[in-house]
Design an enzyme around this catalytic site. Structure first.
Site, short mmCIF file in Angstrom:
data_model
loop_
_atom_site.label_atom_id
_atom_site.label_comp_id
_atom_site.label_asym_id
_atom_site.label_seq_id
_atom_site.Cartn_x
_atom_site.Cartn_y
_atom_site.Cartn_z
N TYR A 202 0.87 -1.18 0.00
CA TYR A 202 0.00 0.00 0.00
C TYR A 202 0.90 1.23 0.00
O TYR A 202 1.80 1.34 0.84
CB TYR A 202 -0.89 0.01 1.24
N PRO A 294 -12.09 -0.21 -0.72
CA PRO A 294 -11.29 -1.44 -0.75
C PRO A 294 -9.94 -1.33 -0.05
O PRO A 294 -9.24 -2.33 0.05
CB PRO A 294 -11.10 -1.69 -2.26
N LYS A 298 -11.83 -5.43 3.01
CA LYS A 298 -12.91 -5.95 3.85
C LYS A 298 -14.20 -6.31 3.11
O LYS A 298 -15.09 -6.92 3.70
CB LYS A 298 -13.26 -4.91 4.93
#
Length: 390
Positions: A202, A294, A298
């Site tokens: 990320y 997103p 989850k």
């Protein structure tokens, strides 16, 4: 008129998983789906599964291919300020996540339902739900091949997504809707290229968020933050790969393998919850009742936990514990709101917001720096990422 115990509207992964679990418990069910099976399988979705989700897939007996082909991940990476840092999910929580695409989960569930000879109606037009608020015999009606059909059931499970008929059929005065729409979207690209890293990355960057994800050891899924008014047509494959490289730390960008896209799309981001999730004999499950951005991985996992709660409640009902179905909404929403909080916090932490200014950016970087200086902070993120207990 046909008759069953549970009518399931929607043949996505939540509807099919619920149907499989109910069948394992001896509870008759029929699934009604507006789209074709090929259309359902063609939807590109996420693929990070919590242990709660994989446990439910095992309980449903659809785990063989997931266990053989899924990729267990013990950690997740965050990149910011040119740094690449890792959160040791397994070391901090004793749990891990599994990377296995939602398309593959759906395929496994379809195959299992077909093999068990369970009833599924695809390409059902004009689906409608009736008599669910007050009566004990709700109905689902639809049109197929020019003929009108009706199915009477004890309960209806609305697994038909955010735009489905089930939530739309609830009177407005009986439902509360909570929503936050984010001022950006994700441009996603799927390619048959090896992932740039063995774990998900990320990325917080001054140009915007990015995510390096994967579906297998040979198929990758990448995302970059884009504006809501952007168009896929504006992005050639070359432009996408160039932008992604700019947002990655140099050590990662140097390892990026590019190739032609299999699919490109832009998805808007929103947080959404409907309350309650039960209306007489109708239950909302998954995206019909809630949406998460997103960023927290989850969406499918929350749908699976809804299914788990409803499966337990319906098992209790047919075992003589009728009151258990009345606790579904409260139990599911308690977990939903915690997952909404985590997804919102990750989205807020990692994305570039148009109105944040330099102060907001500095706060994000300070929060990220603190995260990796504190085992307690990393543990909190890890606990939420691998999934809170049901």
């Amino acid at each position: 008129m046909q008759r069953t115990q549970v009518a399931i509207v929607g043949a996505g992964p939540s509807g099919l998983l619920l149907g499989q679990l109910l069948a394992k418990s001896g509870i008759a069910n029929v699934v009604i789906e507006q789209r074709s099976a090929d259309y359902v399988l063609g939807r590109i979705r996420a693929g990070v599964l919590e242990q709660t989700c994989t446990d439910l897939l095992r309980a449903a007996g659809v785990h063989a291919r997931m266990d053989a082909e899924g990729l267990p991940h013990d950690g997740v990476c965050l990149a910011f300020g040119g740094r690449l840092e890792r959160i040791d999910l397994h070391g901090l929580t004793g749990k891990r996540v599994t990377v296995y695409g939602q398309t593959e989960v759906t395929r496994d569930l379809m195959d299992a339902r077909r093999s068990a000879g369970l009833s599924t109606v695809y390409e059902a037009d004009e689906v409608a739900v009736h008599d669910f608020l007050d009566g004990s015999a709700p109905r689902v009606s639809w049109l197929k091949d020019g003929q009108r059909h009706e199915l009477q059931a004890d309960f209806i499970a609305g697994c038909d997504g955010f735009h489905g008929v089930c939530r739309a059929s609830v009177p407005a005065e009986k439902i509360s809707l909570h929503e936050k729409v984010y001022p950006f979207g994700w441009l996603g690209l799927l390619s048959d290229t090896p992932p740039v890293h063995e774990e998900l990355i990320y990325v917080h960057h001054e140009r915007g968020f990015a995510l390096c994800s994967q579906r297998s050891t040979t198929r990758s899924r990448y995302y970059v933050q884009c504006s809501l008014d952007d168009k896929v047509e504006n992005w050639s494959d070359e432009a996408f790969w160039h932008e992604l490289r700019l947002r990655l730390p140099a050590e990662v960008a140097d390892k990026l393998v590019t190739g032609p896209s299999l699919e490109k799309s832009i998805a808007p981001l929103r947080s959404f919850v409907a309350e309650p999730l039960q209306f007489g004999r109708l239950f909302l499950v998954g995206d019909a009742g809630h949406i998460v951005p997103p960023t927290g991985a989850k969406g499918l996992n929350l749908a699976a936990s809804d299914v788990g709660y409803l499966w337990q409640a319906l098992e209790g009902f047919y075992a003589g514990r009728a009151g258990e179905v009345d606790h579904y909404s409260q139990r599911a929403l308690a977990r939903i709101w915690k997952a909404e909080r985590f997804s919102w916090s990750m989205t807020t932490l990692l994305h570039k917001f148009p109105d944040n200014g330099t102060f907001g950016t500095k706060m994000q970087l300070a929060e990220l720096d603190y995260l990796f200086s504190s085992q307690a902070a990393m543990t909190a993120v890890a606990e939420n990422y691998v999934g809170l207990p049901m």
